[in-house]
Design an enzyme around this catalytic site. Structure first.
Site, PDB file in Angstrom:
ATOM      1  N   TRP A 130       7.216  18.691  89.071  1.00 33.53           N
ATOM      2  CA  TRP A 130       7.542  18.750  87.637  1.00 33.53           C
ATOM      3  C   TRP A 130       7.148  20.130  87.108  1.00 33.53           C
ATOM      4  O   TRP A 130       6.060  20.623  87.410  1.00 33.53           O
ATOM      5  CB  TRP A 130       6.773  17.635  86.910  1.00 33.53           C
ATOM      6  CG  TRP A 130       6.940  17.609  85.431  1.00 33.53           C
ATOM      7  CD1 TRP A 130       8.096  17.731  84.732  1.00 33.53           C
ATOM      8  CD2 TRP A 130       5.904  17.433  84.461  1.00 33.53           C
ATOM      9  NE1 TRP A 130       7.844  17.637  83.377  1.00 33.53           N
ATOM     10  CE2 TRP A 130       6.509  17.452  83.186  1.00 33.53           C
ATOM     11  CE3 TRP A 130       4.515  17.251  84.535  1.00 33.53           C
ATOM     12  CZ2 TRP A 130       5.780  17.302  82.002  1.00 33.53           C
ATOM     13  CZ3 TRP A 130       3.797  17.102  83.370  1.00 33.53           C
ATOM     14  CH2 TRP A 130       4.420  17.130  82.120  1.00 33.53           C
ATOM     15  N   ASP A 211       0.167  10.846  90.044  1.00 39.03           N
ATOM     16  CA  ASP A 211       0.854  10.950  88.753  1.00 39.03           C
ATOM     17  C   ASP A 211       1.908   9.845  88.713  1.00 39.03           C
ATOM     18  O   ASP A 211       2.866   9.865  89.484  1.00 39.03           O
ATOM     19  CB  ASP A 211       1.506  12.344  88.634  1.00 39.03           C
ATOM     20  CG  ASP A 211       2.169  12.539  87.271  1.00 39.03           C
ATOM     21  OD1 ASP A 211       2.182  11.592  86.460  1.00 39.03           O
ATOM     22  OD2 ASP A 211       2.688  13.646  87.025  1.00 39.03           O
ATOM     23  N   LYS A 246       7.986   6.617  79.286  1.00 38.61           N
ATOM     24  CA  LYS A 246       9.307   6.211  79.786  1.00 38.61           C
ATOM     25  C   LYS A 246       9.431   4.694  79.825  1.00 38.61           C
ATOM     26  O   LYS A 246      10.386   4.134  79.313  1.00 38.61           O
ATOM     27  CB  LYS A 246       9.560   6.766  81.193  1.00 38.61           C
ATOM     28  CG  LYS A 246       8.955   8.108  81.477  1.00 38.61           C
ATOM     29  CD  LYS A 246       9.710   9.261  80.877  1.00 38.61           C
ATOM     30  CE  LYS A 246       8.911  10.537  81.072  1.00 38.61           C
ATOM     31  NZ  LYS A 246       9.594  11.750  80.793  1.00 38.61           N
TER      32      LYS A 246
HETATM   33  C1  LMR Z   1      10.839  15.640  82.140  1.00 35.93           C
HETATM   34  O1  LMR Z   1      10.457  16.007  83.250  1.00 35.93           O
HETATM   35  O2  LMR Z   1      11.965  15.899  81.703  1.00 35.93           O
HETATM   36  C2  LMR Z   1       9.921  14.810  81.277  1.00 35.93           C
HETATM   37  O3  LMR Z   1       8.758  14.518  81.966  1.00 35.93           O
HETATM   38  C3  LMR Z   1       9.702  15.388  79.946  1.00 35.93           C
HETATM   39  C4  LMR Z   1       8.800  16.576  79.952  1.00 35.93           C
HETATM   40  O4  LMR Z   1       7.842  16.581  79.174  1.00 35.93           O
HETATM   41  O5  LMR Z   1       9.036  17.534  80.685  1.00 35.93           O
END
Ligand code: LMR
Length: 396
Positions: A130, A211, A246
């Site tokens: 992420w 996570d 989510k």
């Molecule tokens: C995403 O990856 O799109 C979500 O987890 C929202 C974010 O805060 O990045």
């Protein structure tokens, strides 16, 4: 003092949302940020949340400070949701959960906690991960290194590479694992692979940081927690960062949990006192509203069952969209094999497009996805899938 500042680019994920909102093309498609959308493209409030909100309005008696731990009822319900009611970390009283401001807030306090354990500690994250993981860990003073995860060429997991790298990690390091619905690749470990990771975590002795932002979006609430629960059975210490953004659709309410598992009840109490002192100097205490809704839902049989139904509806729609886009790409003459999309789980998939192709989709077709070609599957709908497939076929 401000004169020395240089403007920074918008966040690669949240910045897309702003661009999408400004776009006046009626055909525009938002496949950017990871939020659930229904067939009409709306992110509505869940019915169970609406009912819990009404209950709160009618029954709330005070807005007094809640304290750094947040709500104990929420924390207990979250721990049961994450581990299952009879997991040994709960029966042995070795887990402490605090409420946190969303998944990001939880990860940030976890990062500060790791720094308190060892200044300048290293945390290993999957390649890719992420987009916000690296920044938030570095901001807390951790060193971030990556382990292989996604095999871009074969659109598969690089499990051998991952395992080999984890075997080389120092016992003083932390390792971040996505419990389910890997963000951004959508590629999850199977149960045997989780077993191998749990064995390595135990033998090497690194600190696993799980996570779990998408519990219930992959295969189901228990199925998605399989690997996390397995690792928690194997190791002495672990951290879980969870989010209700989510699965409860509580994105803007900012609520999640941070759970620390220790070797003993005494040890985890000491660790928890450190965690709470970190909370106090960052944001003092978590917001209460989202937690109140989640605890109301989880402690009522009726609302809990309604939530299961609504969660299953979201999950099934996303999974259906995976097959839908693969079929439509074929229908529109795309010969490249995109069947891997149906083997992935959760909100995202990597399409495997080049950054230039992603940009072209945005500039010429008003289709928004993250530069890595991460596509948020929930943005696909019957009304836009033909246009999406045709546009992808053109840029290919
Ligand atoms: C995403 O990856 O799109 C979500 O987890 C929202 C974010 O805060 O990045």
């Amino acid at each position: 003092m401000f004169a020395s500042l240089k403007a920074l680019p918008a966040d690669p994920i949240l910045g897309l949302l702003a661009k999408y909102r400004e776009d006046t093309n009626p055909k525009k498609i938002d496949l950017g940020v990871g939020v659930y959308k229904n067939e009409a493209g709306e992110t509505t409030v869940l019915n169970c949340v609406k009912t819990a909100e009404q209950y709160r309005t009618d029954n709330e008696t005070s807005k007094v400070y809640i304290g750094p731990t947040g709500s104990s009822l929420f924390n207990n319900e979250m721990a049961k949701l994450i581990f299952g009611e009879t997991h040994k970390v709960l029966t042995e009283n070795r887990a402490r959960t605090i409420s946190a401001p969303g998944g990001t807030g939880s990860l940030r306090v976890a990062a500060e906690f790791i720094k308190s354990c060892k200044a300048g500690a290293t945390i290993w994250v999957s390649n890719p991960t992420w987009a916000n993981h690296t920044g938030l860990f570095q901001a807390a003073g951790l060193i971030v290194k990556t382990y292989p995860y996604y095999d871009y060429e074969n659109k598969n997991l690089d499990f051998d590479g991952m395992l080999a790298a984890l075997k080389q990690v120092s016992p003083d390091d932390a390792v971040l694992l996505h419990a389910c619905c890997h963000n951004p690749s959508g590629m999850d470990l199977n149960n045997e692979q989780w077993q191998q990771v749990a064995d390595v975590a135990k033998s090497v002795g690194f600190l696993p940081v799980l996570d779990m932002a998408y519990q219930g979006f992959g295969q189901g609430l228990d199925e998605d927690a399989y690997g996390l629960r397995l690792i928690a059975e194997s190791v002495k210490e672990m951290i879980v960062c969870s989010s209700c953004s989510k699965n409860f659709g509580l994105y803007r309410e900012r609520i999640g949990g941070c759970t620390i598992i220790g070797e003993s009840s005494l040890q985890v109490d000491i660790a928890n006192s450190v965690l709470l002192s970190i909370v106090r100097v960052i944001y003092s205490m978590p917001p209460a509203h989202g937690a109140a809704l989640v605890e109301t839902i989880l402690s009522s049989d009726e609302l809990r069952n309604e939530w299961y139904r609504e969660l299953a509806e979201m999950r099934n729609r996303i999974n259906g969209n995976r097959q839908l886009i693969v079929d439509k790409l074929i229908e529109n003459g795309v010969t490249r094999d995109f069947s891997f999309i149906t083997r992935q789980a959760g909100m995202f998939s990597f399409l495997g497009l080049t950054p230039a192709q992603v940009q072209q989709l945005q500039d010429e077709y008003s289709i928004y996805m993250v530069g890595s070609s991460r596509m948020s599957i929930a943005g696909i709908a019957n009304r836009n899938v033909d246009y999406l497939a045709q546009s992808i076929a053109k840029v290919l």
